[in-house]
Design a protein around this motif. Structure first.
Motif, PDB file in Angstrom:
ATOM      1  N   ALA A   1       0.839  -1.194   0.000  1.00  0.00           N
ATOM      2  CA  ALA A   1       0.000   0.000   0.000  1.00  0.00           C
ATOM      3  C   ALA A   1       0.878   1.251   0.000  1.00  0.00           C
ATOM      4  CB  ALA A   1      -0.902  -0.006   1.222  1.00  0.00           C
ATOM      5  N   SER A   2       0.335   2.312  -0.573  1.00  0.00           N
ATOM      6  CA  SER A   2       1.071   3.574  -0.596  1.00  0.00           C
ATOM      7  C   SER A   2       1.137   4.168   0.810  1.00  0.00           C
ATOM      8  CB  SER A   2       0.397   4.557  -1.554  1.00  0.00           C
ATOM      9  OG  SER A   2      -0.837   4.982  -1.013  1.00  0.00           O
ATOM     10  N   LEU A   3       1.963   5.176   0.987  1.00  0.00           N
ATOM     11  CA  LEU A   3       2.107   5.812   2.294  1.00  0.00           C
ATOM     12  C   LEU A   3       0.794   6.455   2.743  1.00  0.00           C
ATOM     13  CD1 LEU A   3       5.641   7.442   1.956  1.00  0.00           C
ATOM     14  CD2 LEU A   3       5.024   5.318   3.095  1.00  0.00           C
ATOM     15  N   ILE A   4       0.069   7.019   1.793  1.00  0.00           N
ATOM     16  CA  ILE A   4      -1.216   7.631   2.125  1.00  0.00           C
ATOM     17  C   ILE A   4      -2.179   6.567   2.645  1.00  0.00           C
ATOM     18  CG2 ILE A   4      -3.242   8.791   1.153  1.00  0.00           C
ATOM     19  CD1 ILE A   4      -1.311  10.185  -0.801  1.00  0.00           C
ATOM     20  N   GLN A   5      -2.234   5.429   1.976  1.00  0.00           N
ATOM     21  CA  GLN A   5      -3.131   4.354   2.397  1.00  0.00           C
ATOM     22  C   GLN A   5      -2.725   3.777   3.750  1.00  0.00           C
ATOM     23  OE1 GLN A   5      -2.700   1.901  -1.071  1.00  0.00           O
ATOM     24  NE2 GLN A   5      -4.642   2.607  -1.952  1.00  0.00           N
ATOM     25  N   GLN A   6      -1.435   3.683   3.989  1.00  0.00           N
ATOM     26  CA  GLN A   6      -0.962   3.175   5.275  1.00  0.00           C
ATOM     27  C   GLN A   6      -1.355   4.129   6.404  1.00  0.00           C
ATOM     28  OE1 GLN A   6       3.229   2.164   5.222  1.00  0.00           O
ATOM     29  NE2 GLN A   6       3.037   1.214   3.203  1.00  0.00           N
ATOM     30  N   ARG A   7      -1.178   5.434   6.176  1.00  0.00           N
ATOM     31  CA  ARG A   7      -1.541   6.423   7.200  1.00  0.00           C
ATOM     32  C   ARG A   7      -3.053   6.412   7.431  1.00  0.00           C
ATOM     33  NH1 ARG A   7       0.545  10.679  10.020  1.00  0.00           N
ATOM     34  NH2 ARG A   7       2.551  10.576   9.002  1.00  0.00           N
ATOM     35  N   MET A   8      -3.823   6.280   6.354  1.00  0.00           N
ATOM     36  CA  MET A   8      -5.281   6.231   6.494  1.00  0.00           C
ATOM     37  C   MET A   8      -5.712   4.997   7.287  1.00  0.00           C
ATOM     38  SD  MET A   8      -6.447   7.579   2.728  1.00  0.00           S
ATOM     39  CE  MET A   8      -8.104   7.006   2.899  1.00  0.00           C
TER      40      MET A   8
ATOM     41  N   ARG B   1       1.619   4.111  14.462  1.00  0.00           N
ATOM     42  CA  ARG B   1       1.912   5.454  13.952  1.00  0.00           C
ATOM     43  C   ARG B   1       3.347   5.854  14.279  1.00  0.00           C
ATOM     44  NH1 ARG B   1      -2.254   9.837  14.149  1.00  0.00           N
ATOM     45  NH2 ARG B   1      -1.853  10.229  11.993  1.00  0.00           N
ATOM     46  N   ILE B   2       3.807   5.556  15.469  1.00  0.00           N
ATOM     47  CA  ILE B   2       5.188   5.879  15.847  1.00  0.00           C
ATOM     48  C   ILE B   2       6.165   5.122  14.959  1.00  0.00           C
ATOM     49  CG2 ILE B   2       6.905   5.577  17.684  1.00  0.00           C
ATOM     50  CD1 ILE B   2       4.630   6.219  19.677  1.00  0.00           C
ATOM     51  N   THR B   3       5.906   3.839  14.734  1.00  0.00           N
ATOM     52  CA  THR B   3       6.764   3.034  13.866  1.00  0.00           C
ATOM     53  C   THR B   3       6.735   3.553  12.433  1.00  0.00           C
ATOM     54  OG1 THR B   3       6.337   1.099  15.242  1.00  0.00           O
ATOM     55  CG2 THR B   3       7.230   0.697  13.048  1.00  0.00           C
ATOM     56  N   PHE B   4       5.558   3.870  11.931  1.00  0.00           N
ATOM     57  CA  PHE B   4       5.399   4.376  10.569  1.00  0.00           C
ATOM     58  C   PHE B   4       6.169   5.681  10.384  1.00  0.00           C
ATOM     59  CE2 PHE B   4       2.963   7.137   7.664  1.00  0.00           C
ATOM     60  CZ  PHE B   4       3.033   6.393   6.508  1.00  0.00           C
ATOM     61  N   GLU B   5       6.031   6.608  11.332  1.00  0.00           N
ATOM     62  CA  GLU B   5       6.716   7.889  11.212  1.00  0.00           C
ATOM     63  C   GLU B   5       8.218   7.751  11.399  1.00  0.00           C
ATOM     64  OE1 GLU B   5       4.695  10.580  13.840  1.00  0.00           O
ATOM     65  OE2 GLU B   5       3.048  10.887  12.410  1.00  0.00           O
ATOM     66  N   ALA B   6       8.650   6.774  12.175  1.00  0.00           N
ATOM     67  CA  ALA B   6      10.083   6.542  12.337  1.00  0.00           C
ATOM     68  C   ALA B   6      10.697   5.991  11.050  1.00  0.00           C
ATOM     69  CB  ALA B   6      10.342   5.589  13.488  1.00  0.00           C
ATOM     70  N   GLN B   7       9.948   5.181  10.329  1.00  0.00           N
ATOM     71  CA  GLN B   7      10.457   4.584   9.096  1.00  0.00           C
ATOM     72  C   GLN B   7      10.397   5.536   7.914  1.00  0.00           C
ATOM     73  OE1 GLN B   7       8.168   1.052   8.437  1.00  0.00           O
ATOM     74  NE2 GLN B   7       9.339  -0.172   9.904  1.00  0.00           N
ATOM     75  N   HIS B   8       9.316   6.300   7.806  1.00  0.00           N
ATOM     76  CA  HIS B   8       9.072   7.076   6.585  1.00  0.00           C
ATOM     77  C   HIS B   8       9.133   8.585   6.775  1.00  0.00           C
ATOM     78  CE1 HIS B   8       7.905   3.334   4.693  1.00  0.00           C
ATOM     79  NE2 HIS B   8       7.053   3.111   5.680  1.00  0.00           N
ATOM     80  N   GLY B   9       9.254   9.045   7.992  1.00  0.00           N
ATOM     81  CA  GLY B   9       9.280  10.484   8.242  1.00  0.00           C
ATOM     82  C   GLY B   9       7.957  10.953   8.814  1.00  0.00           C
ATOM     83  N   GLU B  10       8.010  12.084   9.471  1.00  0.00           N
ATOM     84  CA  GLU B  10       6.836  12.583  10.187  1.00  0.00           C
ATOM     85  C   GLU B  10       5.704  13.012   9.243  1.00  0.00           C
ATOM     86  OE1 GLU B  10       6.019  16.111  13.317  1.00  0.00           O
ATOM     87  OE2 GLU B  10       7.869  14.951  13.590  1.00  0.00           O
ATOM     88  N   ALA B  11       6.038  13.508   8.081  1.00  0.00           N
ATOM     89  CA  ALA B  11       5.016  14.006   7.143  1.00  0.00           C
ATOM     90  C   ALA B  11       4.643  12.977   6.082  1.00  0.00           C
ATOM     91  CB  ALA B  11       5.517  15.275   6.482  1.00  0.00           C
ATOM     92  N   ALA B  12       5.099  11.748   6.230  1.00  0.00           N
ATOM     93  CA  ALA B  12       4.834  10.729   5.197  1.00  0.00           C
ATOM     94  C   ALA B  12       3.346  10.408   5.133  1.00  0.00           C
ATOM     95  CB  ALA B  12       5.624   9.463   5.507  1.00  0.00           C
ATOM     96  N   GLY B  13       2.808  10.444   3.940  1.00  0.00           N
ATOM     97  CA  GLY B  13       1.430  10.071   3.704  1.00  0.00           C
ATOM     98  C   GLY B  13       0.416  11.128   4.026  1.00  0.00           C
ATOM     99  N   LYS B  14       0.849  12.300   4.455  1.00  0.00           N
ATOM    100  CA  LYS B  14      -0.091  13.377   4.745  1.00  0.00           C
ATOM    101  C   LYS B  14      -0.458  14.079   3.444  1.00  0.00           C
ATOM    102  CE  LYS B  14       1.116  14.429   9.494  1.00  0.00           C
ATOM    103  NZ  LYS B  14       1.620  15.443  10.402  1.00  0.00           N
TER     104      LYS B  14
END
Length: 88
Positions: A2-9, A70-83
């Protein structure tokens, strides 16, 4: 994948589901306890109270899990990833 947007959603959806479970479970359990304390019920059945308490517990677990993801996701891809920025 899934894309970063889909993962964040998906993470945000998990958080919202957890909030709903916590609110509904908490209100249901509180209503059950209040009706029992107020003596509105002649014979009290603990099954609905237990079901609402379990629902609230699952809501808390879901919220904690969403926070960790969310903490793991932002640590891997950056704080603004998928926004997404709003279109004006």
């Amino acid at each position: 994948m899934a894309s970063l947007i889909q993962q964040r959603m998906a993470i945000d959806r998990m958080r919202v589901e957890g909030l709903w479970m916590l609110v509904v479970g908490g209100l249901g359990a509180a209503a059950g306890i209040l009706s029992w304390v107020a003596g509105m019920l002649q014979s009290f059945n603990f099954a609905p109270l237990a079901a609402f308490a379990v629902l609230a517990t699952f809501g808390i677990v879901r919220l904690v899990r969403a926070r960790r993801e969310r903490i793991t996701f932002e640590a891997q891809h950056g704080e603004a990833a998928g926004k997404q920025t709003p279109v004006r």
